[in-house]
Design a protein around this motif. Structure first.
Motif, PDB file in Angstrom:
ATOM      1  N   ASN A  29       0.820  -1.216   0.000  1.00  0.00           N
ATOM      2  CA  ASN A  29       0.000   0.000   0.000  1.00  0.00           C
ATOM      3  C   ASN A  29       0.852   1.264   0.000  1.00  0.00           C
ATOM      4  N   LYS A  30       1.788   1.359  -0.930  1.00  0.00           N
ATOM      5  CA  LYS A  30       2.685   2.513  -0.957  1.00  0.00           C
ATOM      6  C   LYS A  30       2.062   3.753  -1.575  1.00  0.00           C
ATOM      7  N   SER A  31       1.027   3.591  -2.357  1.00  0.00           N
ATOM      8  CA  SER A  31       0.375   4.745  -2.972  1.00  0.00           C
ATOM      9  C   SER A  31      -0.218   5.633  -1.889  1.00  0.00           C
ATOM     10  N   ILE A  32      -0.099   6.931  -2.069  1.00  0.00           N
ATOM     11  CA  ILE A  32      -0.670   7.875  -1.103  1.00  0.00           C
ATOM     12  C   ILE A  32      -2.170   7.649  -0.974  1.00  0.00           C
ATOM     13  N   LEU A  33      -2.822   7.281  -2.066  1.00  0.00           N
ATOM     14  CA  LEU A  33      -4.261   7.020  -2.023  1.00  0.00           C
ATOM     15  C   LEU A  33      -4.560   5.804  -1.147  1.00  0.00           C
ATOM     16  N   LEU A  54      -2.636   4.709   1.248  1.00  0.00           N
ATOM     17  CA  LEU A  54      -2.301   5.075   2.627  1.00  0.00           C
ATOM     18  C   LEU A  54      -3.410   5.876   3.292  1.00  0.00           C
ATOM     19  N   ILE A  55      -3.970   6.810   2.558  1.00  0.00           N
ATOM     20  CA  ILE A  55      -5.054   7.622   3.125  1.00  0.00           C
ATOM     21  C   ILE A  55      -6.240   6.741   3.489  1.00  0.00           C
ATOM     22  N   THR A  56      -6.618   5.833   2.593  1.00  0.00           N
ATOM     23  CA  THR A  56      -7.777   4.985   2.882  1.00  0.00           C
ATOM     24  C   THR A  56      -7.471   3.969   3.971  1.00  0.00           C
ATOM     25  N   LYS A  57      -6.238   3.445   4.020  1.00  0.00           N
ATOM     26  CA  LYS A  57      -5.873   2.507   5.088  1.00  0.00           C
ATOM     27  C   LYS A  57      -5.839   3.229   6.443  1.00  0.00           C
ATOM     28  N   PHE A  58      -5.365   4.474   6.470  1.00  0.00           N
ATOM     29  CA  PHE A  58      -5.348   5.259   7.698  1.00  0.00           C
ATOM     30  C   PHE A  58      -6.782   5.500   8.179  1.00  0.00           C
ATOM     31  N   GLN A  59      -7.645   5.859   7.265  1.00  0.00           N
ATOM     32  CA  GLN A  59      -9.047   6.086   7.611  1.00  0.00           C
ATOM     33  C   GLN A  59      -9.703   4.790   8.086  1.00  0.00           C
ATOM     34  N   ASP A  60      -9.419   3.689   7.417  1.00  0.00           N
ATOM     35  CA  ASP A  60      -9.969   2.393   7.813  1.00  0.00           C
ATOM     36  C   ASP A  60      -9.470   1.998   9.205  1.00  0.00           C
ATOM     37  N   SER A  61      -8.185   2.207   9.470  1.00  0.00           N
ATOM     38  CA  SER A  61      -7.648   1.849  10.783  1.00  0.00           C
ATOM     39  C   SER A  61      -8.267   2.714  11.877  1.00  0.00           C
ATOM     40  N   VAL A 109      -1.422   4.120  14.097  1.00  0.00           N
ATOM     41  CA  VAL A 109      -0.156   4.851  14.182  1.00  0.00           C
ATOM     42  C   VAL A 109       0.790   4.401  13.061  1.00  0.00           C
ATOM     43  N   PHE A 110       0.756   3.109  12.717  1.00  0.00           N
ATOM     44  CA  PHE A 110       1.572   2.599  11.612  1.00  0.00           C
ATOM     45  C   PHE A 110       1.241   3.343  10.320  1.00  0.00           C
ATOM     46  N   TYR A 111      -0.054   3.471  10.030  1.00  0.00           N
ATOM     47  CA  TYR A 111      -0.436   4.160   8.796  1.00  0.00           C
ATOM     48  C   TYR A 111      -0.177   5.667   8.876  1.00  0.00           C
ATOM     49  N   LEU A 112      -0.249   6.247  10.068  1.00  0.00           N
ATOM     50  CA  LEU A 112       0.133   7.648  10.230  1.00  0.00           C
ATOM     51  C   LEU A 112       1.620   7.815   9.907  1.00  0.00           C
ATOM     52  N   SER A 125       3.378   5.878   8.044  1.00  0.00           N
ATOM     53  CA  SER A 125       3.538   5.622   6.609  1.00  0.00           C
ATOM     54  C   SER A 125       3.149   6.842   5.784  1.00  0.00           C
ATOM     55  N   LEU A 126       2.099   7.539   6.205  1.00  0.00           N
ATOM     56  CA  LEU A 126       1.735   8.788   5.531  1.00  0.00           C
ATOM     57  C   LEU A 126       2.855   9.815   5.667  1.00  0.00           C
ATOM     58  N   CYS A 127       3.439   9.897   6.850  1.00  0.00           N
ATOM     59  CA  CYS A 127       4.566  10.809   7.056  1.00  0.00           C
ATOM     60  C   CYS A 127       5.707  10.457   6.107  1.00  0.00           C
ATOM     61  N   ASN A 128       5.996   9.168   5.967  1.00  0.00           N
ATOM     62  CA  ASN A 128       7.061   8.746   5.059  1.00  0.00           C
ATOM     63  C   ASN A 128       6.752   9.142   3.618  1.00  0.00           C
ATOM     64  N   ALA A 129       5.512   8.937   3.194  1.00  0.00           N
ATOM     65  CA  ALA A 129       5.132   9.254   1.816  1.00  0.00           C
ATOM     66  C   ALA A 129       5.252  10.750   1.536  1.00  0.00           C
TER      67      ALA A 129
END
Length: 131
Positions: A20-24, A26-33, A97-100, A102-106
């Motif tokens: 899930n490296k795409s920013i899109l 990541l955003i949806t995985k963060f929202q899902d989490s 927090v993992f997806y947060l 990951s968003l920071c990394n992206a």
């Protein structure tokens, strides 16, 4: 030490994120989490019953001082998380927090720096930064 822990977590998230490296994504995985965190808390009320929620209008006097407002506000939560519910909430918060991270990394952001800046902001504004 805390900065090393957060930086290490962010680096580990970068190393382990493959699908899930795409920013899109990541955003949806963060929202899902985030919704899973909410669901785990709600299940602790509706299925387990270790927590209760008694929501009502906050009764804060109009002329209350900041300290009086702070002490009269209620979280509306009763009870404590049982071991099973605590594990579920912590697991889902960890994933969030993992997806947060990951968003920071992206976005080439440093999570520790973000936390420091927000901490400085809320401390500087103090009671004028009511949330």
């Amino acid at each position: 030490m805390k900065d090393i822990l957060i930086d290490d977590f962010q680096y580990t998230a970068q190393e382990l994120l493959v699908r899930n490296k795409s920013i899109l994504d990541l955003i949806t995985k963060f929202q899902d989490s985030n919704s899973r965190v909410n669901r785990a808390i709600i299940k602790s009320v509706t299925q387990c019953g270790c927590l209760t929620i008694s929501a009502h209008k906050q009764d804060i006097p109009e002329d209350a001082s900041f300290d009086e407002m702070k002490s009269s506000a209620d979280a509306h939560v009763g009870g404590t998380l049982c071991e099973n519910c605590r594990d579920a909430v912590e697991r889902d918060m960890g994933r969030n927090v993992f997806y947060l991270a990951s968003l920071c990394n992206a976005l080439d952001l440093n999570l520790y720096d973000i936390i420091l800046k927000e901490n400085d902001r809320i401390r500087m504004l103090g009671k004028y930064n009511l949330r």
